[in-house]
Design a protein around this motif. Structure first.
Motif, PDB file in Angstrom:
ATOM      1  N   THR A 218      84.276   5.692 101.147  1.00  0.00           N
ATOM      2  CA  THR A 218      84.467   4.222 101.764  1.00  0.00           C
ATOM      3  C   THR A 218      84.523   2.992 100.873  1.00  0.00           C
ATOM      4  O   THR A 218      84.636   2.112 101.368  1.00  0.00           O
ATOM      5  CB  THR A 218      83.027   3.936 102.572  1.00  0.00           C
ATOM      6  N   GLU A 220      86.264   0.339  98.224  1.00  0.00           N
ATOM      7  CA  GLU A 220      87.403  -0.586  98.399  1.00  0.00           C
ATOM      8  C   GLU A 220      88.728  -0.027  97.337  1.00  0.00           C
ATOM      9  O   GLU A 220      88.525   0.435  96.263  1.00  0.00           O
ATOM     10  CB  GLU A 220      87.196  -1.756  97.936  1.00  0.00           C
ATOM     11  N   LYS A 223      88.985  -1.142  93.758  1.00  0.00           N
ATOM     12  CA  LYS A 223      88.157  -0.676  92.429  1.00  0.00           C
ATOM     13  C   LYS A 223      88.748   0.748  92.024  1.00  0.00           C
ATOM     14  O   LYS A 223      88.623   0.719  90.885  1.00  0.00           O
ATOM     15  CB  LYS A 223      86.733  -0.455  93.044  1.00  0.00           C
TER      16      LYS A 223
END
Length: 313
Positions: A218, A220, A223
């Motif tokens: 999950t 992002e 990143k």
């Protein structure tokens, strides 16, 4: 929530996979998928999946049916925990499973695919330096078998697949193979052969392992683009194997009969596969995982082993 936004998971009956499935089916409403579909081969696995609220999908990654390929291509999230049987053809079977799965994922539909393999892909360090994801790999044990799958994954990434390769280190907990082995030897008061000086290993508590897998599912995408899509899962502190064994002994109220052997003597005592692990200093770093924002609940085996509540079990 859209019923098509499902997570497809492989390996739900293995040690990591079964724990991951139990973790992911708790409080599932708070997660970005609406359902979990899991790959099973037989009715026992199907019953276990249904009992946890997941939907079983019959099939085999060694020879996927059109129906199975359709389920994979329709998944919004993919968690690949399946492993091949430990036989002489392990590497060939693992490569085929990995390539079949990755080839069936639709890179334009999936939000994230997490591929789980072993940190033994990076192998041992030649000195006391920590190994991270930028270190040229020197695979040992099962490590060489992950190469084909990783190449397929990277190629798919070049074509748009949002993926993470999760390299799991020495994951321990009730049911992990080396934890069971050591507990049996402690219970039977058997001598436990170890290298002198003892090899240093990266460990991770099973709870932290499955938490990290959800975190990577999950996270992002930005990143990962910055940090890198290949992530070692280990706790904060690699320790000598003897430390892990002595912690198991301490929490179960037993005495560890460590038989300390020099390299040649240990090699003569153990099968080649087991010796490759028992003699390797794998000082693997979790700096990338921590840099992404993940914190271990159990930063070392000193905290993690007592949390297993082995004396009660």
């Amino acid at each position: 929530m859209d019923s098509s936004r499902y997570l497809f998971m492989t390996g739900p009956t293995g040690f990591v996979g079964s724990n991951a499935l139990r973790h992911l089916t708790r409080h599932s409403a708070a997660r970005p998928w609406s359902a979990i579909k899991v790959l099973v081969r037989g009715e026992t696995g199907a019953e276990q999946a249904r009992a946890l609220g997941a939907e079983p999908v019959r099939g085999d990654l060694l020879d996927p049916s059109p129906m199975l390929r359709e389920v994979i291509s329709g998944a919004r999230y993919v968690l690949h925990c399946a492993d091949a049987a430990w036989t002489s053809s392990y590497a060939e079977a693992r490569a085929r499973m990995d390539e079949n799965l990755i080839g069936a994922i639709n890179p334009h539909h999936v939000a994230r695919a997490v591929y789980v393999c072993g940190s033994s892909y990076f192998g041992a360090s030649e000195d006391a330096a920590l190994i991270d994801e930028r270190t040229p790999p020197r695979p040992l044990g099962l490590g060489p078998a992950f190469g084909a799958g990783l190449r397929a994954l990277r190629t798919a990434g070049e074509r748009g697949l949002d993926y993470v390769a999760a390299f799991v280190s020495g994951v321990y907990g009730p049911g992990s193979w080396f934890t069971r082995q050591y507990l049996h030897q402690l219970e039977q008061e058997q001598p436990i052969p170890v290298l002198e000086p003892p090899a240093v290993w990266p460990y991770i508590h099973i709870e932290d392992c499955v938490r990290a897998l959800e975190f990577l599912l999950t996270l992002e995408p930005a990143k990962l683009e910055t940090a890198g899509r290949e992530v070692i899962l280990t706790d904060d502190t690699p320790v000598p194997m003897t430390t892990f064994i002595e912690e198991l002994a301490r929490v179960t109220g037993r005495t560890a009969r460590l038989e300390r052997l020099e390299r040649g003597a240990l090699q003569a005592r153990l099968p080649p596969f087991e010796f490759s692990y028992q003699s390797a200093n794998m000082l693997h770093s979790n700096a990338r995982l921590r840099g992404l924002g993940f914190e271990c609940k159990y930063p070392s085996v000193k905290e993690g082993v007592p949390a297993l509540e082995l004396a009660r079990r």
